[in-house]
Structures are given as structure tokens and as C-alpha cells.
Write an enzyme that holds these catalytic residues in place. Sequence first.
Site, PDB file in Angstrom:
ATOM      1  CD  GLU A  50      35.342  30.066  -4.964  1.00 28.34           C
ATOM      2  OE1 GLU A  50      36.065  31.095  -5.445  1.00 28.34           O
ATOM      3  OE2 GLU A  50      34.852  30.057  -3.875  1.00 28.34           O
ATOM      4  NE  ARG A  79      47.325  30.415  -2.891  1.00 25.73           N
ATOM      5  CZ  ARG A  79      47.777  29.038  -2.856  1.00 25.73           C
ATOM      6  NH1 ARG A  79      48.917  28.768  -3.081  1.00 25.73           N
ATOM      7  NH2 ARG A  79      46.810  28.089  -2.709  1.00 25.73           N
ATOM      8  CG  HIS A 135      36.678  34.637  -0.867  1.00 24.96           C
ATOM      9  ND1 HIS A 135      36.592  34.831  -2.217  1.00 24.96           N
ATOM     10  CD2 HIS A 135      36.734  33.201  -0.618  1.00 24.96           C
ATOM     11  CE1 HIS A 135      36.278  33.569  -2.875  1.00 24.96           C
ATOM     12  NE2 HIS A 135      36.355  32.640  -1.867  1.00 24.96           N
TER      13      HIS A 135
HETATM   14  N1  LIG Z   1      42.296  24.002  -0.419  1.00 26.99           N
HETATM   15  C1  LIG Z   1      41.840  25.108  -1.137  1.00 26.99           C
HETATM   16  O1  LIG Z   1      42.651  25.896  -1.691  1.00 26.99           O
HETATM   17  C2  LIG Z   1      40.404  25.176  -1.137  1.00 26.99           C
HETATM   18  C3  LIG Z   1      39.801  26.233  -2.081  1.00 26.99           C
HETATM   19  C4  LIG Z   1      38.551  26.386  -1.944  1.00 26.99           C
HETATM   20  C5  LIG Z   1      37.713  25.670  -1.010  1.00 26.99           C
HETATM   21  N2  LIG Z   1      38.203  24.767  -0.294  1.00 26.99           N
HETATM   22  C6  LIG Z   1      37.590  23.811   0.622  1.00 26.99           C
HETATM   23  O2  LIG Z   1      36.530  23.214  -0.105  1.00 26.99           O
HETATM   24  C7  LIG Z   1      35.361  22.698   0.659  1.00 26.99           C
HETATM   25  C8  LIG Z   1      34.195  23.045  -0.089  1.00 26.99           C
HETATM   26  O3  LIG Z   1      34.505  22.092  -1.548  1.00 26.99           O
HETATM   27  P1  LIG Z   1      33.235  21.264  -2.077  1.00 26.99           P
HETATM   28  O4  LIG Z   1      32.141  22.276  -2.356  1.00 26.99           O
HETATM   29  O5  LIG Z   1      33.745  20.509  -3.134  1.00 26.99           O
HETATM   30  O6  LIG Z   1      32.683  20.486  -0.838  1.00 26.99           O
HETATM   31  P2  LIG Z   1      32.424  19.033  -0.644  1.00 26.99           P
HETATM   32  O7  LIG Z   1      33.895  18.411  -0.651  1.00 26.99           O
HETATM   33  O8  LIG Z   1      31.936  18.745   0.686  1.00 26.99           O
HETATM   34  O9  LIG Z   1      31.465  18.569  -1.784  1.00 26.99           O
HETATM   35  C9  LIG Z   1      30.247  19.029  -1.786  1.00 26.99           C
HETATM   36  C10 LIG Z   1      29.319  18.034  -1.669  1.00 26.99           C
HETATM   37  O10 LIG Z   1      29.360  17.382  -3.010  1.00 26.99           O
HETATM   38  C11 LIG Z   1      29.420  15.876  -3.003  1.00 26.99           C
HETATM   39  N3  LIG Z   1      29.897  15.501  -4.233  1.00 26.99           N
HETATM   40  C12 LIG Z   1      31.309  16.060  -4.427  1.00 26.99           C
HETATM   41  N4  LIG Z   1      31.688  15.535  -5.689  1.00 26.99           N
HETATM   42  C13 LIG Z   1      30.544  14.831  -6.213  1.00 26.99           C
HETATM   43  C14 LIG Z   1      30.040  14.033  -7.199  1.00 26.99           C
HETATM   44  N5  LIG Z   1      31.168  13.797  -8.558  1.00 26.99           N
HETATM   45  N6  LIG Z   1      28.910  13.335  -7.335  1.00 26.99           N
HETATM   46  C15 LIG Z   1      27.978  13.286  -6.208  1.00 26.99           C
HETATM   47  N7  LIG Z   1      28.404  14.210  -5.131  1.00 26.99           N
HETATM   48  C16 LIG Z   1      29.606  14.945  -5.121  1.00 26.99           C
HETATM   49  C17 LIG Z   1      30.117  15.757  -1.714  1.00 26.99           C
HETATM   50  O11 LIG Z   1      29.790  14.376  -1.136  1.00 26.99           O
HETATM   51  C18 LIG Z   1      29.655  16.878  -0.892  1.00 26.99           C
HETATM   52  O12 LIG Z   1      28.503  16.261  -0.391  1.00 26.99           O
HETATM   53  C19 LIG Z   1      35.446  23.840   1.851  1.00 26.99           C
HETATM   54  O13 LIG Z   1      35.971  23.080   2.915  1.00 26.99           O
HETATM   55  C20 LIG Z   1      36.476  24.731   1.653  1.00 26.99           C
HETATM   56  O14 LIG Z   1      37.297  25.411   2.694  1.00 26.99           O
HETATM   57  C21 LIG Z   1      39.687  24.560  -0.125  1.00 26.99           C
END
Ligand SMILES: NC(=O)c1ccc[n+]([C@@H]2O[C@H](COP(=O)([O-])OP(=O)(O)OC[C@H]3O[C@@H](n4cnc5c(N)ncnc54)[C@H](O)[C@@H]3O)[C@@H](O)[C@H]2O)c1
Lengths: 366, 366
Positions: free
Chosen positions: A189, A246, A253
Site C-alpha cells: 500500500e 478517491r 485492487h
Molecule cells: N478502512 C479502510 O479504509 C481500510 C483500508 C485498507 C484496509 N482495510 C482493512 O484492514 C484490514 C487489514 O489491516 P491489517 O493488515 O492491519 O490487519 P490486522 O488488523 O488483522 O493486523 C494484521 C495482524 O498484525 C497484528 N498486529 C497489528 N499490529 C501489531 C503490532 N504493532 N504488533 C504485533 N502485531 C500486530 C494483528 O494482531 C494481526 O494479527 C482488512 O480487514 C482490510 O479490509 C481497511
Amino acid sequence: MIDTPSSVSVPLKRGRDYAIRYTSLRDLPGILHDVGLRTGKCVVVTDENVGAQYRSPVRTALSSAGWIPHVITVPPGEKSKSADQLQVLYDDILEWGIDRDTPVIALGGGVVGDLAGYAAATLLRGVPVVQCPTSLIAHVDSALGGKTGINHATGKNLIGAFHQPNVVVADLDTLGTLPQREWTSGMAEVIKHAVIADADLFSFIEEHLVDVMTGRRRDLIHKMIPRAAKVKAEIVAEDEKESGRRAILNFGHTFAHAIESVAGYGTFTHGEAVAIGMRAALFLSAQRNTQAIPRENIDYVLRAIPQQHDPSELDWQDVRRAMQSDKKNKGDVVRFVLLDRLGQAYVTGDISDAALRQAWDFATRP
Amino acid sequence: MIDTPSSVSVPLKRGRDYAIRYTSLRDLPGILHDVGLRTGKCVVVTDENVGAQYRSPVRTALSSAGWIPHVITVPPGEKSKSADQLQVLYDDILEWGIDRDTPVIALGGGVVGDLAGYAAATLLRGVPVVQCPTSLIAHVDSALGGKTGINHATGKNLIGAFHQPNVVVADLDTLGTLPQREWTSGMAEVIKHAVIADADLFSFIEEHLVDVMTGRRRDLIHKMIPRAAKVKAEIVAEDEKESGRRAILNFGHTFAHAIESVAGYGTFTHGEAVAIGMRAALFLSAQRNTQAIPRENIDYVLRAIPQQHDPSELDWQDVRRAMQSDKKNKGDVVRFVLLDRLGQAYVTGDISDAALRQAWDFATRP
Ligand SMILES: NC(=O)c1ccc[n+]([C@@H]2O[C@H](COP(=O)([O-])OP(=O)(O)OC[C@H]3O[C@@H](n4cnc5c(N)ncnc54)[C@H](O)[C@@H]3O)[C@@H](O)[C@H]2O)c1
Ligand SMILES: NC(=O)c1ccc[n+]([C@@H]2O[C@H](COP(=O)([O-])OP(=O)(O)OC[C@H]3O[C@@H](n4cnc5c(N)ncnc54)[C@H](O)[C@@H]3O)[C@@H](O)[C@H]2O)c1
């Protein structure tokens, strides 16, 4: 080329501007105060992984400042973005008791941010939310822009609301505990933001490719992340509800969603799928605009996202069909984001099947 | 004194104005076209009572005009404003398949309007919603103003969102099949609107009291309802998200919510409880402003709402405590809406326990 800011602002209409504050989570109470939230009850939502590391310092900081925090820990992973988990939050929070000024603090990655943000959007028709991103994806993407929501059996993010945070408290040092595969997924990203809107950021990434891909050099990360966040913030500011510009954030994607769905969710990480999708979009862009696009430079960076699975094993017809049914389409036309040049993107629906097939072949070769 | 308009407009910020169109449900397709919704799929949500009467003409009208309607019928009554029923809607609608331009048409009273409106607010982060009110409460209150939501075990309307309709299609002839007790309950809100913001409407009601309370004279109803709806529309236009003036719509409601909760939901209809609450608020207003307020005239009209239960049997201390825990309070102060004079209201938190007790005694005597 890049300075480390202490704050990036996200300008929105009608006085709802908010800031991304780069600081330690210990400063959370001071920042809540700065944005006009008065001490009292607050809800902290986190997941087990993040909670194990940061729940207790955050709780201590809040309590010491006079807050009454109620911490809720959900299981980690995409499965928590569900109606069932949402109901658990509603029950817990409403039984504990809140009023319309009680903030919800989302402490975690995109899953916690989307779930807790959506709960905040809908509890009492909306209570304040403070996003505290801890994953790379959350820092540069999910914690910004106000999209919140949960998944449904028929697809991802199908139930949701726009709900802008009052402030984003971004402690970059939390990234020290993020697993490597999550880091690389987030880098997809970051690269996307550079490619669609910030050519200087792209040069920075290119120059420090190995160091930023491993995420180990704190000085570089502290420059890169605020810059990548700024791209998202600026695009969202121009088009809060995703009616126009946006959409360029969806670079890569259209293919990525199809890949994730055809391979079965969880096979490819989102970042791996986006990297492949960006390679396809890059190919299509260069085909139209050979002169303007440094295809090999960009592709070199995209291929630095390690792939755990071979995408060429997926059936192209399945991928093609899955793109057709993406919820972002208007009517029957599949929409793609392409590049005019490095740092500038546009949306188009006008791509032949033959070109798509060529792009797929390009994107799936090692 | 009052004309019958064919349309009342609800002016909102940022080009989201919408109209209440007084016409037959048969004209629904033409109105959808007028507001820029293009034929394709649409979802119609209704309940069993309303559906039995109006589902099939609405379906026919839509199909004849080229729409592909999918009709969902929920059980009647407050119980349908639940997370379970919401999930049934999500599952049904998402399995059928919609895109961001697919409108949800809410055909029914406040329950259907709130439930379907909330589904529309949250599906794909918001799809268009068209409110077709069929109860008196829906015509003058719930279909207007964009509040949507469901109940939670711990209280009413605790989960929700603001989501303005694209248009309200108000067929007053549907009121012909509304049960009498529902009509009288709605009359409490009509009277409320008159008392807080439209002295002429109050005079009209006073003059035709028996006829409007029974709801039998079509000519009177066609004058009264658009006028009462206009009060709500104007207040909402000034304060869409309920940060200020919109609070005056809660005239009588601080007591009413407490009465409903202490007696057990469903014992008093909402309208019965509001009528009692308005009598209490009237008493408090007159106590402060003896000259300005025609207390006996207003009380006479309020007592025309028939009560099926004797509120004086409720324990005052219980009612007092329930008021204290109302979600509309800011901190510890219980807020009341009082009258400056007939047709003008304000919000205050400054009322002694002794005065509240006197108001209660006044409000609960026959
Ligand atoms: N709202 C939006 O605009 C938007 C944009 C992009 C993605 N998303 C969503 O975000 C999600 C993916 O985000 P993600 O990759 O952060 O997923 P996530 O929140 O599941 O985090 C990924 C993993 O990393 C772990 N983790 C996170 N921070 C940590 C840290 N500092 N130390 C140790 N472990 C840590 C989490 O427990 C998890 O196991 C998807 O559901 C996607 O749809 C939303
Ligand atoms: N969103 C808002 O701003 C707002 C404002 C006021 C009330 N409300 C909500 O509205 C609900 C109460 O509204 P309501 O009284 O319309 O409830 P309702 O929808 O349950 O309707 C009352 C009864 O009348 C029946 N009915 C409705 N129209 C009919 C018709 N034309 N012919 C025959 N039967 C008909 C219904 O089936 C139901 O049994 C509550 O849930 C309340 O919280 C919301």
C-alpha cells in the site's frame, strides 16, 4: 528529500478536520484533551496480539490522566470483522454504559480499526472515535479516511459506514513488534500511494528498497510513513465519500480482489494480491503510454514484495469472472485505475479482454 | 387557515435537500425518476400488516415502470427493530445482490422506516433510501429527519445512523387502514409539533378536536399532516445531527421515556406516554411563565389523547430515577424541553425536584 513531521492534517468539510499525530501512545491523554474530549469513560478496543503489547501502557496512561478506560480485546484476524463480534462489542459497551461523548479508541491494525470504528459510527448514532494504528496498513491506509465496517458471508466490507476519527494517534514505534509478513503486506500500500500520487516518495523507496522492505531502519520508516499517509489524507480530503478521485486508491485492487477471492481468502495476503494487481495495472498503463511510464523501475519495486504463492497457477477465466462481479463496478463495466505517469492516476473502464489477458501474464511471471 | 400542499421540502446542507411528496403510492416510479434514481433493481421492505394492504400495488407499479423489485416482509411491531431482523435483511438483500445505486424503499410505519433506513445506511456504506410512511407517526415524524436504527437489549434506538432519504413519498390514503389506537398515538406527536412550533396548527387541532382525534375527516387530515410534517422538516433542516435546536422535538419525551421504561415497554403506547410527558412539561412551563401560556387550553387538547392505563399508579421515585439515566442527558443534568409560549420551545436542565414532583402530579391526574 523527506522531513519527519510531528503531525499531518486531514482537511475535511464543515470543520471536521483532524490530525494524524506522530507521537508515543503515552501521549494519548494529552491529545484527547487537545481535540476537546473531556475525561470520563472511554472504550479501548484492541486484539489479542496488539493488546498483549500495548493494552497495559495505554490503560495506565489513560487512568493516570483521569479517564475511566474499559478495554475490550477481540481475537486477532479478519474473522473479527463479523456481525457476531460486532454484537459482542455492542453488548459489552452498552452494558458498561456510555453517552454520546464517550470516545471509542481503536488500538490495532485495520481489523480493529474497521470494527471499532464501525461500532463507534453506529452506537447512539455515532460517538467519537480515535484511531491508534499499529500495523503498517493501518498507519498509511485503514486508520485514515473514515471508512469503517464489517464483512458479510457474501463479501468483504459490505456492511459499513463513513465515520471520521476525531484524531489519529500514530505511534510508529509500535511497528517494532509487527510480524514481517504483515510489514511487507503494508509495503504494497505504501508503494501504491507513491506510484499513484507521490513520485518523490517512489524515488525514496527505490533508493532504500531493501531497508524499507525489511522495515528495520527507524529513521527511514519515520520519513516514509507520514509521507505515505499524507497521500491518502489528501485524496480523502478531496473526495470524502468516494464519488470520484478517491477511486484512484484502488490502483491494483480490481485484480487484487479477484485474486484473493479466486485463491480463497487468506491464501494471498492482501498486500501480495495488490502487488500482483499493481503489476497488471502498470502493464496496461505502459501499453497506452509507453513514453511516460518507467515500467521497469516500477516493476522492480513491485517485485520486491515477496510472494508466498505462485499466482500463475490461478485460472485466468476465474479471475476475469471475479473482476466482473466486483462491487465497485458501475453496471457491467469493470473499472481499472491506470497511471498517466509515475505519481498520477486515473480511472477507466475501457480495456479489451485481450489487453487484460496480456496484463495478467505479465503480472504473474516472477 | 391551512392549504393542502402537494409537496413539502426539507432543505439540507450540501445539496441533499429532499421533498415530501403527497401523492398516491402508484406514483412512486415517477417520483423515483424525478429524484434521479435509474430503473434497475430495488428493494422494498414492509411489514405483514402494511404489506397485506399495499405490497402488491406497489410491486405492480414498480414492475410496470421497469423496476425489478425485491419485496421483503418483516413481522409487525417494535420487535422487528432488532439485530436479528437486521441480519435477516442483510442476508436476503446481499444474496439477492445490489449495487451502490440500488434504492431501499421503506413501506410502513416507524418500525419499518427505522429498520430499513438503517439497513440502507449501512449496506455498502450507504445506498439510497425512499421512505413511504403509512402510519401517522411515520408521516409526521419518523420518516423525516434521517434518524434510523434498531433497539438493543439495554434500550431503544441505541444502535443507529443518520441517513437522509432521497425522497419521502407520502400517500395519506394509506392511513385509512391504520388501527385507531395507532392513530391516536400519532396524534400525540402532531399535537407536540403544534405546541412547540406552530400555534396556528394548534388552533386548527383545537377547533376540530374530535374530528382529528378520530382521524375520519379526510379533508382535515390532508391539511393537518403536511403542516405537522413541515414543523419537523424545518427543525431538522436547522439542526440535522441533533446538536442544538432539534432537541425541542423531545418536548414531553423526558417523562415519556421514563414512563415507558418503568411501566414496561408496550404498556403505554409511545403516544400515550408522550401525552402525559407533555402535560408535565406544560405544567413546568406555565409555572415559569404564567402569563404567556394558555395552560388550560393546551391541557384540554392533551387530555383528548385517551389513556388505557392510569399513570398515577407508577411510582414517582422510579420515574425520577429513569429520567436520570436517559441517554439524552449531558453528564448528570436531566434536560427538559419547556415552552416560552404556545409555538415556541427551549431546552433547560434547571428544574428542582420539588417542581418535577408537582408536574408529575398534575400530569397524572385525569
Ligand atoms: N478502512 C479502510 O479504509 C481500510 C483500508 C485498507 C484496509 N482495510 C482493512 O484492514 C484490514 C487489514 O489491516 P491489517 O493488515 O492491519 O490487519 P490486522 O488488523 O488483522 O493486523 C494484521 C495482524 O498484525 C497484528 N498486529 C497489528 N499490529 C501489531 C503490532 N504493532 N504488533 C504485533 N502485531 C500486530 C494483528 O494482531 C494481526 O494479527 C482488512 O480487514 C482490510 O479490509 C481497511
Ligand atoms: N426515526 C425517527 O426519527 C423516529 C421518530 C419517531 C418514532 N420513531 C420510531 O417509530 C416507531 C413507532 O412508529 P409506528 O407507530 O409507525 O410503529 P409501527 O411501524 O410498528 O406501526 C404501528 C402499527 O401500525 C401498523 N400499520 C402501519 N401503517 C399501517 C397502515 N397504513 N395500515 C394498517 N396498519 C398499519 C403496523 O403494522 C404496526 O402494527 C418506534 O420504533 C419509534 O422508535 C422513529
